[in-house]
Each structure stands twice: as C-alpha cells, then as structure tokens.
Design an enzyme around this catalytic site. Structure first.
Site, mmCIF file in Angstrom:
data_model
loop_
_atom_site.group_PDB
_atom_site.id
_atom_site.type_symbol
_atom_site.label_atom_id
_atom_site.label_comp_id
_atom_site.label_asym_id
_atom_site.label_seq_id
_atom_site.Cartn_x
_atom_site.Cartn_y
_atom_site.Cartn_z
ATOM 1 C CB ILE A 51 -9.705 -13.286 18.828
ATOM 2 C CG1 ILE A 51 -10.010 -14.543 17.996
ATOM 3 C CG2 ILE A 51 -10.902 -12.907 19.685
ATOM 4 C CD1 ILE A 51 -10.185 -15.823 18.809
ATOM 5 C CE1 TYR A 93 -5.021 -22.180 24.000
ATOM 6 C CE2 TYR A 93 -6.582 -23.966 23.632
ATOM 7 C CZ TYR A 93 -6.235 -22.634 23.503
ATOM 8 O OH TYR A 93 -7.095 -21.758 22.885
ATOM 9 N N GLY A 122 -14.885 -21.851 19.369
ATOM 10 C CA GLY A 122 -14.379 -23.028 18.659
ATOM 11 C C GLY A 122 -13.265 -22.573 17.732
HETATM 12 P P1 NAD Z 1 -3.290 -14.948 17.931
HETATM 13 O O1 NAD Z 1 -2.043 -15.719 18.088
HETATM 14 O O2 NAD Z 1 -3.807 -14.672 16.559
HETATM 15 O O3 NAD Z 1 -3.172 -13.566 18.689
HETATM 16 C C1 NAD Z 1 -2.711 -13.533 20.017
HETATM 17 C C2 NAD Z 1 -2.099 -12.175 20.285
HETATM 18 O O4 NAD Z 1 -1.546 -12.248 21.608
HETATM 19 C C3 NAD Z 1 -0.948 -11.847 19.338
HETATM 20 O O5 NAD Z 1 -1.031 -10.510 18.936
HETATM 21 C C4 NAD Z 1 0.296 -12.130 20.179
HETATM 22 O O6 NAD Z 1 1.411 -11.339 19.798
HETATM 23 C C5 NAD Z 1 -0.204 -11.775 21.573
HETATM 24 N N1 NAD Z 1 0.576 -12.433 22.628
HETATM 25 C C6 NAD Z 1 1.022 -13.721 22.669
HETATM 26 N N2 NAD Z 1 1.692 -13.935 23.805
HETATM 27 C C7 NAD Z 1 1.664 -12.773 24.507
HETATM 28 C C8 NAD Z 1 2.184 -12.376 25.764
HETATM 29 N N3 NAD Z 1 2.890 -13.211 26.518
HETATM 30 N N4 NAD Z 1 1.945 -11.108 26.189
HETATM 31 C C9 NAD Z 1 1.240 -10.232 25.425
HETATM 32 N N5 NAD Z 1 0.746 -10.548 24.210
HETATM 33 C C10 NAD Z 1 0.942 -11.811 23.763
HETATM 34 O O7 NAD Z 1 -4.376 -15.747 18.798
HETATM 35 P P2 NAD Z 1 -5.956 -15.841 18.582
HETATM 36 O O8 NAD Z 1 -6.234 -17.027 17.763
HETATM 37 O O9 NAD Z 1 -6.503 -14.517 18.206
HETATM 38 O O10 NAD Z 1 -6.394 -16.209 20.072
HETATM 39 C C11 NAD Z 1 -6.838 -15.215 21.005
HETATM 40 C C12 NAD Z 1 -7.453 -15.934 22.192
HETATM 41 O O11 NAD Z 1 -8.536 -16.759 21.743
HETATM 42 C C13 NAD Z 1 -6.489 -16.877 22.905
HETATM 43 O O12 NAD Z 1 -6.731 -16.869 24.287
HETATM 44 C C14 NAD Z 1 -6.851 -18.243 22.335
HETATM 45 O O13 NAD Z 1 -6.514 -19.278 23.199
HETATM 46 C C15 NAD Z 1 -8.348 -18.078 22.193
HETATM 47 N N6 NAD Z 1 -8.954 -19.008 21.242
HETATM 48 C C16 NAD Z 1 -8.572 -18.996 19.929
HETATM 49 C C17 NAD Z 1 -9.180 -19.902 19.057
HETATM 50 C C18 NAD Z 1 -8.813 -19.939 17.609
HETATM 51 O O14 NAD Z 1 -9.225 -20.898 16.950
HETATM 52 N N7 NAD Z 1 -8.082 -18.976 17.074
HETATM 53 C C19 NAD Z 1 -10.151 -20.780 19.523
HETATM 54 C C20 NAD Z 1 -10.506 -20.760 20.878
HETATM 55 C C21 NAD Z 1 -9.910 -19.850 21.719
#
Ligand code: NAD
Length: 229
Positions: free
Chosen positions: A13, A150, A180
């Site tokens: 995202i 989480y 979601g």
């Molecule tokens: P992702 O794992 O695809 O990407 C997360 C990014 O954050 C990665 O590039 C990772 O390297 C980086 N990262 C992780 N830990 C880190 C740290 N300590 N310091 C710096 N960078 C760090 O995750 P995503 O699915 O894109 O999720 C992004 C956000 O959206 C998160 O907060 C997640 O909780 C939220 N979210 C995701 C979903 C989903 O279904 N994918 C749903 C609801 C909320």
C-alpha cells in the site's frame, strides 16, 4: 510542490501511495527497512528513499528532522508501516507485543510530534497540512484472536488520530484509513489458499482490495476539496 513523507513506502500500500504522489508531481520521501525494494521504488517513482526502521526512534527522528531541514516543512505525512504476528497469546511474548506497538503505533506519535514542534516554531504558519494514518478494520472489529497485538495497535491508532486531529486543528487535517483485506504481495504470500478463499467469501464485493484503491482515498483526503475532513 507538496512535500510528502511516507513510512513503509517500498512495497504494498505504501508503494501505491508513493506512486500516486509522484504522479501528482509532489516531492516524495519515504522510509523502509527493505533496501532492495526501497531503491527500486525510488528509481521507479523519482522519490527519495531513506533506509530507516521506524521502531528505532533515533533513526526515525533523524530522518524526519533531516527532511524538515532540507525542505523547510512537510505538507503531508502518511503513517503507513504496519506489521502483524498472527500467533495465539500463548505463543506471543511480551517482547513480541512491544515490537508490534513500536512499529505500528509509536512511530505515528514520533512523526506527528516532530511536525507539531516544527509547525509551532514557524513564524508564518503553513495553512495546509495532512496526516493520514493507516489503521485497519481489525482496529474496529475482532476477526481472529491471533491478531491480539495487531488489533490493539490499530485500535489505538484510531484513538491517536482523534487526539491528533484536535491537536493540529485547524492547520493540519488528521485522518485515519481502515482498509479491509488488500491483496498486497506480502499479504497474499503469508496465507494458504484455503484461508484466502474463505476470506474472499466474507468480502461483499468478492475480491480483495487493490493497493491503488487505498491510494485513491489518500489522494482525495490530501486534496483541497477534502479541507473539511
Ligand atoms: P506490506 O508488508 O506489503 O508493506 C509494508 C512495508 O513496510 C514494506 O515495504 C516493509 O518493508 C515496510 N516495513 C515493515 N516494517 C518496517 C519498519 N519497522 N520500518 C520501516 N519500514 C517497515 O504491508 P501492506 O499490506 O502494504 O500494509 C500497509 C499498511 O496497511 C499497514 O499498516 C497494514 O497494517 C495496513 N493494512 C493492510 C491491509 C492488507 O490487507 N494488506 C489491511 C488493513 C490494513
């Protein structure tokens, strides 16, 4: 040009958000722990990559302070980083719990606090500002007990957003997005086929969200038309 900082912008995202801002001709800096993906995203989007672990408070503070010094101010901060453990409470240590909060929650306080201090010191206040925090529907509803840490972090992020909105009004609008199930590569890699099938069946539109769909909402919230929100 609007000056933007995104946490966790290398993949998923966060990357979709970095791409959207770059296409909108903003100055974009993002941080991430993943060096290879970070370099790649920076190259693809013309943005600036800082290799920073947001749970390391000194590194995160130094990164934000450096950007504020170089650019004079930040117009938009997207607090996007989030990780989960997905393990039952008996297999979650206190250190695991702390780790989730130090990645998902504390960095939002750190980046917002620095912006608040910086804005207070400006003799001519910037009349525009946006902070957008990426929470989750897990912060509102409970789906599996295995997301105990989480879910707590994402619920706390909603509460933090309320207070930040009061704190920053009227110059910076603070919002929270609670997506979601979004089909990022990391999300889809993490679960088996059966689990994913069951999850899709629970979603009313019968598919995962696309990271770009979260970025569209971010684009709306940072627009001048969203000044009321
Ligand atoms: P992702 O794992 O695809 O990407 C997360 C990014 O954050 C990665 O590039 C990772 O390297 C980086 N990262 C992780 N830990 C880190 C740290 N300590 N310091 C710096 N960078 C760090 O995750 P995503 O699915 O894109 O999720 C992004 C956000 O959206 C998160 O907060 C997640 O909780 C939220 N979210 C995701 C979903 C989903 O279904 N994918 C749903 C609801 C909320």
């Amino acid at each position: 040009k609007r000056r933007v900082f995104v946490t966790g912008g290398a993949e998923g995202i966060g990357k979709a958000i970095v791409e959207a801002f770059s296409q909108a001709d903003c100055l974009v800096a993002f941080c991430d722990t993943n060096d290879a993906s970070g370099q790649q995203t920076a190259k693809e989007t013309g943005s600036i990559f800082h290799k920073v672990d947001v749970s390391n408070k000194e590194s995160l503070e130094n990164c934000v302070l450096q950007i504020l010094k170089e650019w004079g101010d930040l117009d938009i901060i997207i607090n996007n980083v989030g990780i989960s453990n997905f393990s039952p409470i008996t297999e979650t240590s206190i250190e695991d719990f702390d780790k989730i909060l130090s990645v998902n929650l504390r960095p939002v306080f750190i980046t917002s606090r620095l912006l608040a201090i910086h804005r207070k010191a400006l003799s001519f206040p910037n009349p525009y500002g946006r902070i957008i925090n990426i929470s989750s529907t897990n912060g509102i509803n409970t789906y599996y007990p295995m997301c105990i840490d989480y879910d707590a972090s994402k619920a706390a992020l909603i509460s933090l957003t309320h207070n930040l909105a009061f704190e920053f009004a009227p110059y910076v609008n603070v919002n929270c997005i609670a997506p979601g199930f979004i089909g990022t590569e990391n999300e889809l890699d993490g679960y088996d086929e059966e689990f994913l099938k069951e999850e899709v069946e629970k979603i009313m539109v019968n598919r995962y969200g696309d990271p770009k769909e979260v970025a569209y909402l971010v684009k709306f919230l940072i627009s001048d038309e969203a000044d009321f929100y």
